[in-house]
Design a protein around this motif. Structure first.
Motif, PDB file in Angstrom:
ATOM      1  N   THR A 196     -10.229  56.032 -18.230  1.00  0.00           N
ATOM      2  CA  THR A 196     -10.431  55.165 -17.067  1.00  0.00           C
ATOM      3  C   THR A 196     -11.859  54.630 -17.019  1.00  0.00           C
ATOM      4  N   ASP A 197     -12.030  53.534 -16.298  1.00  0.00           N
ATOM      5  CA  ASP A 197     -13.374  53.035 -16.007  1.00  0.00           C
ATOM      6  C   ASP A 197     -13.702  53.195 -14.522  1.00  0.00           C
ATOM      7  N   ASN A 198     -12.903  53.991 -13.814  1.00  0.00           N
ATOM      8  CA  ASN A 198     -13.085  54.236 -12.386  1.00  0.00           C
ATOM      9  C   ASN A 198     -13.645  55.648 -12.213  1.00  0.00           C
ATOM     10  N   VAL A 199     -14.925  55.733 -11.880  1.00  0.00           N
ATOM     11  CA  VAL A 199     -15.595  57.026 -11.788  1.00  0.00           C
ATOM     12  C   VAL A 199     -14.982  57.899 -10.697  1.00  0.00           C
ATOM     13  N   LEU A 200     -14.763  57.307  -9.518  1.00  0.00           N
ATOM     14  CA  LEU A 200     -14.241  58.087  -8.392  1.00  0.00           C
ATOM     15  C   LEU A 200     -12.825  58.581  -8.686  1.00  0.00           C
ATOM     16  N   VAL A 220     -12.631  63.109 -20.892  1.00  0.00           N
ATOM     17  CA  VAL A 220     -12.668  61.883 -20.093  1.00  0.00           C
ATOM     18  C   VAL A 220     -13.140  60.749 -20.992  1.00  0.00           C
ATOM     19  N   ILE A 221     -12.312  59.726 -21.141  1.00  0.00           N
ATOM     20  CA  ILE A 221     -12.624  58.597 -22.021  1.00  0.00           C
ATOM     21  C   ILE A 221     -12.807  57.350 -21.170  1.00  0.00           C
ATOM     22  N   THR A 222     -13.848  56.581 -21.457  1.00  0.00           N
ATOM     23  CA  THR A 222     -14.116  55.362 -20.701  1.00  0.00           C
ATOM     24  C   THR A 222     -14.617  54.273 -21.642  1.00  0.00           C
TER      25      THR A 222
END
Length: 536
Positions: free
Chosen positions: A215-219, A242-244
């Motif tokens: 994801t690219d959504n930290v929250l 966690v992959i971004t």
């Protein structure tokens, strides 16, 4: 024989003649006296009824009701309890209305007519123009058709607004990413190695429970990790990968470096750090981003393609297919998991819009019976909207390539919480099949299916899916507002798939608390970016 009545009517003389003899008989009639009380009551009743009879006769005469019998008219006025005629009159009135509306239904409404926009306006126009019955019926039909069109337009506009809200980045989340990126550049603690050097061997240790989220959504990533660790009975044995993407990597790394999820082990990596994810190795994704039809699909006027006859649900599905995430490498990553994690045998992949509510380490105990993908099937269940997905839902069976290769009644399954046997996967051609069908869809100008990762995966994983209990994965919280809350509480993983994500203002209020309870709203970065807990 002769019969004679006396003048007073109190006796009767009967005479008969037989053989020349005359017989005479006299019969007295008893007198019948009428009491004064009976006479008084009779006069009183007549005095009471006669005025009503007069009034009813006058009303009938004035209204010109001459086509019914006097008793029928009187019954209509006095009501069903007196002569039982009122019900028949009401039924006749309704039959007349049915006839009028049936006739109006076949009338073509002239174009350019202005219809009232409220009941008061309609009533005012009816009185002012003195509508006859036929005109009244036609105006009712026209007004209802007009209102129906306006309601559909409003609902379609609502779906468009939801679509733009869903694909946009809320100001608070954008702020959070920027502040964390700045922290990464100025704070050595935000850049510390994840995991610490002494724990690096754990990343490839198959005795641990390995989870992957891209994801690219930290929250959103923080909620997935927090909820999974809190729900686990073996949190010290959990490893999260966690992959971004490259632009979000500094912010994602900062968050997990500054907010420990002990005792779980966290690894944060960007796609640019995987050698197997170069453009040369995944040419189909490069084609997706540069294909002319794909650009037109995402950048043209979304409302222009809307049909007023579309239901809001059907239109929402069309808009969902236009989500930019479908051309994002992050959304296609799961098809490359065996190459990305060559040392791992089994992993659980989680989408970033899920919340974990039960210990998922038990998923490793499920026997996949030689299959590769443990997933919940989505073709049966009480919620017939969410759990009614078969191949016909996703594919265009009017296309010969689809019709000749797929079964429209085949059951679909869910992405978002999947158990993958990577060891068995490496012995198959799943990735090659995925690429082949992606290219076929592009070459047919997206006529096999609208863009998305699930349709090609449904084909690529055919014969490799092992159904797991539906209680492991509950779907639809992002588009089914009437989701049963008791079922939500019981599910191991709840999935906010759909437009109404819990971190958006359009999220369903009754479903947001299951997500927001895993957010630390007192965190310094969250407070400074004015990310507030939704009000009740």
């Amino acid at each position: 024989m002769q019969i004679r009545f006396s003048p007073s009517m109190r006796s009767i003389n009967i005479s008969t003649s037989s053989n020349g003899f005359l017989d005479l008989m006299k019969v007295k009639v008893a007198a019948r006296h009428i009491s004064y009380r009976t006479l008084f009551h009779t006069v009183l009743v007549l005095a009471f009824l006669l005025p009503f009879v007069f009034i009813l006769t006058a009303v009938v005469t004035l209204e010109g009701v001459n086509k019914c019998s006097s008793f029928d008219c009187l019954g209509r006025r006095l009501g069903p309890r007196f002569l039982g005629k009122g019900v028949d009159d009401s039924a006749r009135l309704m039959r007349g209305l049915y006839t009028l509306f049936d006739e109006a239904n076949s009338v073509e409404i002239p174009g350019g007519l202005k219809f009232p926009e409220s009941f008061n306006e309609f009533l005012s126009e009816m009185k002012h123009n003195n509508y006859d019955a036929n005109t009244f019926a036609v105006m009712v039909k026209g007004t209802m058709d007009y209102m129906n069109r306006e309601v559909k337009k409003a609902r379609l506009a609502e779906q468009v607004n939801k679509h733009f809200a869903a694909i946009g980045i809320p100001k608070g989340l954008h702020c959070l990413s920027l502040r964390l990126t700045d922290e990464y550049s100025s704070n050595a603690r935000a850049r510390k190695q994840l995991p610490p050097p002494e724990l690096l061997p754990v990343l490839s240790n198959n005795s641990y429970y390995h989870f992957i989220v891209a994801t690219d959504n930290v929250l959103a990533a923080s909620v997935v990790v927090n909820s999974a660790v809190r729900s686990s009975m073996k949190s010290d044995m959990i490893v999260f990968h966690v992959i971004t993407d490259k632009k979000t990597y500094p912010a994602m790394h900062s968050w997990f470096a500054l907010n420990s999820i002990s005792p779980a082990i966290i690894e944060v990596k960007g796609v640019h750090q995987f050698n197997c994810l170069t453009r040369e190795n995944v040419p189909v994704l490069d084609a997706i981003e540069h294909h002319h039809h794909v650009k037109n699909h995402y950048h043209r006027n979304h409302v222009a393609g809307a049909n007023i006859s579309d239901s809001p649900r059907a239109f929402a599905s069309k808009l969902q297919a236009r989500s930019p995430k479908y051309i994002s490498l992050l959304n296609h990553l799961r098809i490359y998991l065996p190459e990305m994690f060559p040392s791992l045998n089994k992993v659980v992949f989680l989408d970033d819009d899920v919340v974990v509510q039960r210990d998922l380490t038990q998923l490793w105990d499920i026997d996949l019976s030689g299959k590769i993908n443990g997933a919940v099937e989505t073709c049966t269940g009480e919620d017939t909207w969410v759990m009614s997905k078969r191949f016909r839902t996703y594919f265009n069976f009017s296309h010969p390539l689809i019709a000749n290769n797929l079964d429209p009644d085949e059951c679909a399954w869910a992405y978002g919480m999947n158990v993958f046997d990577l060891k068995a996967w490496r012995k198959t051609k799943i990735r090659e099949t995925y690429h082949y069908w992606m290219k076929e869809n592009l070459s047919s100008n997206l006529t096999l299916w609208k863009l998305g990762t699930l349709p090609p995966a449904l084909i690529a994983f055919r014969g490799y899916v092992h159904p797991i209990n539906p209680s492991w994965h509950m779907l639809g919280l992002g588009y089914q507002e009437k989701t049963n809350l008791d079922d939500v509480r019981k599910a191991a993983v709840i999935h906010y798939n759909g437009q109404c994500k819990p971190w958006l203002a359009i999220g369903y209020r009754q479903l947001q608390p299951f997500w927001t309870k895993h957010v630390n709203y007192s965190n310094e970065f969250i407070k400074n970016c004015h990310i507030l807990e939704p009000a009740d």
